[in-house]
Design a protein around this motif. Structure first.
Motif, PDB file in Angstrom:
ATOM      1  N   ILE A 162       0.846  -1.203   0.000  1.00 15.57           N
ATOM      2  CA  ILE A 162       0.000   0.000   0.000  1.00 15.57           C
ATOM      3  C   ILE A 162       0.878   1.249   0.000  1.00 15.57           C
ATOM      4  CG2 ILE A 162      -1.664   1.351   1.341  1.00 15.57           C
ATOM      5  CD1 ILE A 162      -2.885  -1.291   2.263  1.00 15.57           C
ATOM      6  N   GLY A 163       1.991   1.190   0.740  1.00 16.36           N
ATOM      7  CA  GLY A 163       2.933   2.306   0.727  1.00 16.36           C
ATOM      8  C   GLY A 163       3.445   2.568  -0.675  1.00 16.36           C
ATOM      9  N   GLY A 164       3.715   1.500  -1.417  1.00 19.40           N
ATOM     10  CA  GLY A 164       4.165   1.650  -2.802  1.00 19.40           C
ATOM     11  C   GLY A 164       3.093   2.254  -3.687  1.00 19.40           C
ATOM     12  N   LEU A 165       1.852   1.849  -3.470  1.00 21.51           N
ATOM     13  CA  LEU A 165       0.741   2.399  -4.266  1.00 21.51           C
ATOM     14  C   LEU A 165       0.577   3.891  -4.010  1.00 21.51           C
ATOM     15  CD1 LEU A 165      -1.907  -0.455  -3.817  1.00 21.51           C
ATOM     16  CD2 LEU A 165      -0.459  -0.026  -5.810  1.00 21.51           C
ATOM     17  N   THR A 166       0.781   4.315  -2.765  1.00 24.19           N
ATOM     18  CA  THR A 166       0.670   5.750  -2.456  1.00 24.19           C
ATOM     19  C   THR A 166       1.740   6.567  -3.179  1.00 24.19           C
ATOM     20  OG1 THR A 166       2.131   5.728  -0.502  1.00 24.19           O
ATOM     21  CG2 THR A 166      -0.210   5.222  -0.136  1.00 24.19           C
ATOM     22  N   GLN A 167       2.823   5.900  -3.576  1.00 23.64           N
ATOM     23  CA  GLN A 167       3.923   6.593  -4.259  1.00 23.64           C
ATOM     24  C   GLN A 167       3.841   6.469  -5.776  1.00 23.64           C
ATOM     25  OE1 GLN A 167       6.006   8.566  -2.289  1.00 23.64           O
ATOM     26  NE2 GLN A 167       4.303   7.906  -0.979  1.00 23.64           N
ATOM     27  N   GLY A 168       2.692   5.982  -6.260  1.00 20.37           N
ATOM     28  CA  GLY A 168       2.475   5.937  -7.701  1.00 20.37           C
ATOM     29  C   GLY A 168       2.895   4.659  -8.391  1.00 20.37           C
ATOM     30  N   LEU A 169       3.245   3.608  -7.632  1.00 22.23           N
ATOM     31  CA  LEU A 169       3.637   2.346  -8.243  1.00 22.23           C
ATOM     32  C   LEU A 169       2.380   1.563  -8.638  1.00 22.23           C
ATOM     33  CD1 LEU A 169       6.137   3.196  -6.445  1.00 22.23           C
ATOM     34  CD2 LEU A 169       6.617   0.745  -6.246  1.00 22.23           C
ATOM     35  N   ASN A 170       2.493   0.781  -9.695  1.00 21.51           N
ATOM     36  CA  ASN A 170       1.370  -0.090 -10.015  1.00 21.51           C
ATOM     37  C   ASN A 170       1.440  -1.335  -9.121  1.00 21.51           C
ATOM     38  OD1 ASN A 170       3.359  -1.717 -11.123  1.00 21.51           O
ATOM     39  ND2 ASN A 170       2.548  -1.703 -13.195  1.00 21.51           N
ATOM     40  N   ARG A 171       0.441  -2.194  -9.210  1.00 18.29           N
ATOM     41  CA  ARG A 171       0.369  -3.346  -8.292  1.00 18.29           C
ATOM     42  C   ARG A 171       1.614  -4.221  -8.353  1.00 18.29           C
ATOM     43  NH1 ARG A 171      -5.524  -5.403 -10.305  1.00 18.29           N
ATOM     44  NH2 ARG A 171      -6.812  -3.701  -9.509  1.00 18.29           N
ATOM     45  N   LYS A 172       2.040  -4.562  -9.558  1.00 22.42           N
ATOM     46  CA  LYS A 172       3.178  -5.466  -9.725  1.00 22.42           C
ATOM     47  C   LYS A 172       4.458  -4.850  -9.173  1.00 22.42           C
ATOM     48  CE  LYS A 172       5.356  -8.450 -13.206  1.00 22.42           C
ATOM     49  NZ  LYS A 172       6.754  -8.045 -13.051  1.00 22.42           N
ATOM     50  N   ALA A 173       4.711  -3.588  -9.504  1.00 22.55           N
ATOM     51  CA  ALA A 173       5.921  -2.922  -9.033  1.00 22.55           C
ATOM     52  C   ALA A 173       5.904  -2.768  -7.515  1.00 22.55           C
ATOM     53  CB  ALA A 173       6.061  -1.554  -9.696  1.00 22.55           C
ATOM     54  N   ALA A 174       4.730  -2.440  -6.958  1.00 20.39           N
ATOM     55  CA  ALA A 174       4.601  -2.272  -5.505  1.00 20.39           C
ATOM     56  C   ALA A 174       4.850  -3.605  -4.796  1.00 20.39           C
ATOM     57  CB  ALA A 174       3.219  -1.741  -5.156  1.00 20.39           C
ATOM     58  N   ALA A 175       4.295  -4.685  -5.343  1.00 19.07           N
ATOM     59  CA  ALA A 175       4.474  -6.000  -4.735  1.00 19.07           C
ATOM     60  C   ALA A 175       5.935  -6.440  -4.807  1.00 19.07           C
ATOM     61  CB  ALA A 175       3.583  -7.020  -5.432  1.00 19.07           C
ATOM     62  N   LYS A 239       5.175 -16.473  -6.665  1.00 18.85           N
ATOM     63  CA  LYS A 239       4.780 -16.534  -8.074  1.00 18.85           C
ATOM     64  C   LYS A 239       3.267 -16.451  -8.230  1.00 18.85           C
ATOM     65  CE  LYS A 239       8.642 -19.038 -10.172  1.00 18.85           C
ATOM     66  NZ  LYS A 239       9.039 -20.213 -10.987  1.00 18.85           N
ATOM     67  N   THR A 240       2.555 -17.180  -7.388  1.00 15.11           N
ATOM     68  CA  THR A 240       1.096 -17.188  -7.461  1.00 15.11           C
ATOM     69  C   THR A 240       0.519 -15.833  -7.107  1.00 15.11           C
ATOM     70  OG1 THR A 240       1.083 -19.523  -6.829  1.00 15.11           O
ATOM     71  CG2 THR A 240      -0.995 -18.322  -6.623  1.00 15.11           C
ATOM     72  N   PHE A 241       1.068 -15.194  -6.061  1.00 13.84           N
ATOM     73  CA  PHE A 241       0.541 -13.920  -5.593  1.00 13.84           C
ATOM     74  C   PHE A 241       0.670 -12.837  -6.648  1.00 13.84           C
ATOM     75  CE2 PHE A 241       1.425  -9.885  -3.155  1.00 13.84           C
ATOM     76  CZ  PHE A 241       0.090  -9.603  -2.914  1.00 13.84           C
ATOM     77  N   ILE A 242       1.810 -12.751  -7.297  1.00  9.01           N
ATOM     78  CA  ILE A 242       2.017 -11.734  -8.330  1.00  9.01           C
ATOM     79  C   ILE A 242       0.968 -11.878  -9.430  1.00  9.01           C
ATOM     80  CG2 ILE A 242       3.506 -11.079 -10.256  1.00  9.01           C
ATOM     81  CD1 ILE A 242       4.420  -9.799  -7.791  1.00  9.01           C
TER      82      ILE A 242
END
Length: 271
Positions: A162-175, A239-242
């Motif tokens: 969620i911290g990554g999403l607040t900084q403009g990352l998409n789901r994959k990059a944030a994960a 792998k599954t989560f991504i």
């Protein structure tokens, strides 16, 4: 702790460490459901087998971790892990005190689930799709978000993603950045719990983590077995989560947390 118990807890750790559902909560619940006594060794074991999960990420993303042309990744992770190192040390005793409070942890599990139901709606227009585009400032901000997971039941993965999403990352990059950040964070926690922290301090049975591990052949085998199992299962889980996160978002995990959390609240409230 027998070998079957060690294997089950390790499977739970491997499955949940990188999912936004709190590995600490799930390991605690699993131990309680198996009727295990909440000993200092059990607490230390649950932390120390994170080492296996760490290796899973390093192996899966070895090209990025060992890319000498991407030295910036090391700078970002070094900066991002600082808040957790400082605050983790300051609040170590308070965090440990909550670990045995299953009602509190179950409540946090539910509340975190409610938050995940709305995350996809809050962050619709990501601008960063690759770790190389994350600035030092953004990395540090994500590091502070990760500290929310010091409350057992929150989930380090959920907080940092969620911290990554607040900084403009998409789901994959944030994960993925959350996975990368887990390596220095959990490595530090594991080293601290095994070699630095005195478990049961102030009692007649105070010991370092490595002393508890080396106390018997069974403890040594359980420790090794736990890390190996956590490593194998975490490889599959990451792998599954991504794939699931990229395709479906956070809503599924939100409902999972709410349903499991409410069920556990009912269970532990009746104890």
């Amino acid at each position: 702790m027998d070998y079957i118990q060690a294997i089950i807890i390790a499977i739970v750790e491997g499955l949940t460490e990188y999912l936004p559902i709190s590995s600490t909560a799930h390991m605690g619940f699993t131990a309680a459901l198996m009727g295990m006594e909440e000993t200092e060794y059990l607490k230390m074991f649950q932390v120390s087998i994170q080492f296996g999960a760490i290796l899973a990420v390093v192996v899966l993303y070895w090209k990025k971790f060992f890319d000498i042309n991407n030295i910036q990744l090391y700078y970002k992770l070094a900066i991002a892990v600082i808040p957790a190192l400082i605050l983790g040390k300051l609040f170590d005793e308070k965090i440990e005190a909550v670990l045995g409070n299953q009602i509190a942890i179950s409540t946090v599990l539910v509340l975190g689930g409610v938050v995940l139901l709305f995350v996809d709606k809050w962050f619709k227009n990501p601008k960063i799709t690759d770790e190389k585009d994350i600035s030092i400032k953004k990395a540090l901000t994500i590091g502070f978000w990760q500290c929310l997971a010091m409350m057992p039941g929150t989930s380090r993965s959920a907080a940092s993603i969620i911290g990554g999403l607040t900084q403009g990352l998409n789901r994959k990059a944030a994960a993925e950045f959350s996975f990368f950040l887990a390596v220095p964070t959990m490595l530090a926690v594991t080293v601290y719990s095994i070699f630095v922290k005195t478990w049961g301090e102030g009692t007649d049975h105070a010991q370092k983590g490595y002393e508890m591990i080396m106390a018997s052949e069974q403890s040594i085998i359980a420790f090794i077995l736990g890390n190996v199992i956590a490593f194998i299962v975490a490889m599959i889980a990451v792998k599954t989560f991504i794939s699931v996160l990229t395709k479906y978002g956070f809503r599924f995990w939100g409902w999972y947390r709410i349903i499991i959390g409410i069920g556990l609240l009912i269970f532990f409230w009746q104890q």
